[in-house]
Enzyme design. Structure first.
Site, mmCIF file in Angstrom:
data_model
loop_
_atom_site.group_PDB
_atom_site.id
_atom_site.type_symbol
_atom_site.label_atom_id
_atom_site.label_comp_id
_atom_site.label_asym_id
_atom_site.label_seq_id
_atom_site.Cartn_x
_atom_site.Cartn_y
_atom_site.Cartn_z
ATOM 1 N N CYS A 63 0.820 -1.276 0.077
ATOM 2 C CA CYS A 63 0.060 -0.041 -0.001
ATOM 3 C C CYS A 63 0.888 1.315 -0.220
ATOM 4 O O CYS A 63 0.505 2.343 -0.309
ATOM 5 C CB CYS A 63 -0.939 0.137 1.037
ATOM 6 S SG CYS A 63 -0.290 -0.287 2.515
ATOM 7 N N ARG A 101 4.027 1.468 -1.536
ATOM 8 C CA ARG A 101 5.113 1.747 -2.583
ATOM 9 C C ARG A 101 4.673 0.526 -3.748
ATOM 10 O O ARG A 101 3.836 -0.587 -3.443
ATOM 11 C CB ARG A 101 6.412 1.237 -2.076
ATOM 12 C CG ARG A 101 6.696 -0.056 -1.522
ATOM 13 C CD ARG A 101 7.824 -0.226 -0.924
ATOM 14 N NE ARG A 101 7.956 0.507 0.326
ATOM 15 C CZ ARG A 101 8.847 1.494 0.342
ATOM 16 N NH1 ARG A 101 9.678 1.873 -0.441
ATOM 17 N NH2 ARG A 101 8.967 2.110 1.711
#
Lengths: 427, 296
Positions: free
Chosen positions: A51, A53
């Site tokens: 969430c 990267r």
């Protein structure tokens, strides 16, 4: 040998961009690997999507086969059907040692939104496992990701970066709750209110094995909605609050009440016959739901409000921050070590071939000498052979030393090419 | 025979204590390695010293003298410390155990290092002498294991109070100072009391057996100060034991304080009496004044 990463993360891109670029399902990952394998067949690939990267690691033997920053951006754009202009500026690229250092920082959680958070290690492991499953890995990415996992373990062991919890609910359960009780599966949890904090705390308690959960809330609908998400949770009428307080070992209160809902007098009555039993109260309401004096009623009452927990979170954050420098030193050290190994691997075959070639020449010359000078004895021939070997080694020493020196700075492509051309070494 | 003296392991354990205190500054594998190295080296020297003493006296360490007896207690404590520290790197047990170990070793310096007179009597038949030795061995073993339990209880209670204080004051867990939960400490403490008090009781009872067997060679008086004071300490322990067994789910903090008072009283009394017995107290347990050569 070439290593690159093209990435966007919580520092470079807004959440909506990260969400659009993410590979959230296994189908998406499968399709992504299929696309990448067909477009860059000579390239080793690992796709890391969390969430916070989206990162694509690529590696290949030859620079010519390496997908460019632009190529990767086009892949993201085509795959997710997002215009390139929406995110191109958010995509960064690192190559060579910088790419290695970046992965080591990511896996050690130095680069995480919550410094030292532990989930990233399993996320990186999972990304590596998936890439291996799709046969997208090769010798370089295997070495890189196995090295990364080793680095994260070293950082975790040698620094305090992952010590201490930094979220309200984890501090409540991990630092305080688990210091009071040794197990939670035999404890009764009372949840007063049905807010987000209650749910997050329940998640941590549930991980510790909590099974008996009682929920009371002024709005029964919200209580029922919360109970549905937690197996074994029971909803009770708000009027039964005092009765439920008596039997509770852990109390989580998150109401939006403007005044305390439990007074010192009321709780003293409840404790009168239960002085032996410890009770752990998490007052996560603001304003507080439990009068502060309740914590002083007896030695078995452990009351924590949101400020107490936030103070601990902040102290742990500061403590983790002081460990970053040590973690970065370890990462730099490991990056240098990794690059040395990789460069050694790159120069190794050339060095081996050059040695073999020259030794072959010396052997041929010795044989020729032997046939021309038949009067020489075995001892003479052995002495000549040894002299030739020494000569070859002495002649090879300067170019190999130069190669070794160059390899400290990176793969010495120029020198390797020169050696190949000068000495006719074929791949 | 390797020449080892008390200073060797006293110094090693002091280094271990310094390393344990440095836990508070943060985690360091180097510090932990030094700590374990010095702890193990000290333990090896400690073991060799006890073996040498035992060989010289031709008696097991528990019987050779009060000096050795206290060192055996310290040896058991260090063994437990090394075991727990090796299996759990974060457990801060050393901060509580090592000072007690240093106290026992320091106390051993002041107590008699001669064997008990009852073991040196020559006017007993061989069979009587052998029986007496067995009784003294049993008496000393039960007491040593009982007192080892007392030390464990004391350490657990101290840990309980530190942990309780932290939780009540809502303090962050100090880095490198992890302690077990209150529930675990409380449960282990209960077991330490439940095991050590019967052992001490049996130790005291076998002491009467020794007195009976040796009576014709070395008359024993029930007014012997050591026996009388031990009796009082035992009565305190027995009362505590009875309270613990009869109280349904006693409050942890109360148990911890009572353990500290009862066990602390017993330990101080016991060590104090050994010191007094070694400096001329008229007692059946006195083995004569200490010989300072034992230290060098």
């Amino acid at each position: 040998m070439n290593l690159q990463v093209v990435y966007c993360n919580h520092q470079t891109a807004e959440l909506d961009i990260r969400e659009r670029l993410a590979f959230a399902t296994s189908d998406q990952l499968s399709n992504a690997y299929e696309y990448l394998r067909s477009h860059f067949p000579q390239t080793e690939l690992v796709l890391l999507s969390t969430c916070n990267r989206v990162e694509l690691y690529t590696a290949q033997e030859s620079q010519d086969d390496a997908p460019s920053h632009q190529d990767i951006a086009h892949f993201f754009s085509d795959f997710h059907e997002i215009p390139l202009t929406d995110f191109f500026d958010d995509l960064l690229e690192r190559t060579g040692p910088d790419a290695v250092r970046h992965l080591f920082q990511v896996v050690s959680s130095v680069d995480s939104m919550v410094l030292g958070e532990p989930q990233i290690v399993s996320q990186v492991k999972e990304a590596y496992r998936t890439a291996t499953e799709y046969e997208a890995c090769g010798p370089l990415t295997h070495a890189l990701f196995q090295g990364a996992i080793r680095v994260s373990s070293r950082v975790r062991t040698e620094t305090g970066l992952t010590e201490g919890r930094v979220s309200i609910a984890s501090v409540a359960v991990g630092e305080f709750g688990k210091s009071i009780f040794d197990r939670f599966d035999d404890k009764t949890v009372l949840v007063i209110g049905a807010g987000e904090m209650a749910e997050e705390t329940l998640r941590y308690l549930s991980n510790e094995g909590v099974r008996r959960i009682n929920i009371v809330n002024r709005s029964p609908d919200r209580a029922r909605a919360l109970a549905e998400r937690w197996p074994g949770a029971q909803v009770h009428a708000y009027e039964k609050l005092e009765e439920l307080l008596v039997g509770a070992d852990v109390i989580v209160s998150t109401t939006g009440s403007e005044k305390p809902i439990v007074s010192v007098g009321q709780f003293s009555r409840i404790r009168r016959n239960h002085l032996d039993k410890p009770v752990f109260i998490l007052d996560l309401g603001a304003p507080r739901d439990f009068e502060p004096g309740i914590g002083q009623i007896d030695d078995g009452v452990f009351l924590y409000d949101i400020d107490d927990l936030e103070t601990t979170c902040e102290q742990n954050r500061i403590a983790r921050g002081t460990e970053v420098e040590r973690a970065l030193e370890i990462i730099d050290d490991e990056t240098d070590r990794f690059m040395r190994e990789i460069y050694h691997r790159a120069t190794g075959p050339i060095v081996k071939r050059l040695r073999e070639q020259w030794h072959d020449i010396s052997q041929t010359e010795v044989r020729s000498l032997k046939s021309k000078l038949g009067h020489l004895g075995n001892d003479d021939l052995k002495a000549i052979e040894r002299s030739m070997e020494r000569l070859v080694n002495k002649l090879l020493h300067p170019p190999l030393e130069a190669l070794k020196d160059e390899a400290r700075e990176g793969t010495p492509h120029g020198l390797l090419d020169a050696l190949k051309r000068l000495f006719h070494i074929k791949d | 025979m390797v020449n080892v003296n008390v200073i060797c392991f006293l110094a090693s354990y002091s280094v271990v204590l310094i390393m344990e205190l440095m836990r508070l500054l943060g985690r360091s594998p180097v510090r932990r390695t030094i700590m374990l190295l010095f702890g193990t080296a000290g333990f090896a020297a400690h073991t060799l010293y006890l073996m040498n003493r035992s060989n010289q006296a031709n008696l097991p360490p528990l019987l050779s003298s009060s000096h050795d007896w206290l060192l055996v207690l310290a040896w058991i404590s260090i063994l437990m410390y090394l075991f727990l520290t090796t299996i759990d790197r974060n457990l801060a047990i050393g901060l509580f155990v090592i000072p007690l170990v240093l106290f026992l070793i320091a106390a051993a310096y002041f107590v008699s290092d001669s064997s008990m007179p009852v073991l040196n009597v020559s006017n007993l038949r061989d069979a009587q002498q052998a029986a007496l030795r067995r009784w003294v061995m049993l008496h000393a073993s039960l007491l040593v294991f009982g007192i080892a339990g007392v030390i464990v209880g004391l350490v657990l209670s101290l840990m309980y109070l530190v942990q309780h204080r932290r939780l009540k004051h809502k303090q962050t867990m100090q880095r490198g100072l992890r302690l077990p939960s209150l529930a675990v400490l409380s449960r282990w403490n209960w077991w330490a009391v439940i095991i050590s008090v019967p052992l001490l009781t049996l130790g005291l009872a076998t002491g009467f057996g020794v007195a009976f067997l040796s009576d014709e060679a070395v008359p024993v008086s029930m007014a012997d100060p050591v026996i009388m004071i031990y009796g009082v300490a035992w009565a305190v322990m027995a009362a505590f034991f009875a309270w613990l067994l009869t109280t349904r789910r006693p409050a942890g903090k109360q148990v911890a304080w009572m353990t500290i008072w009862a066990f602390g009283f017993l330990l101080v009394t016991l060590v104090g009496l050994q010191v007094l017995a070694g400096s001329g107290l008229d007692s059946f347990h006195a083995g004569g004044t200490r010989d300072s050569s034992g230290l060098v």
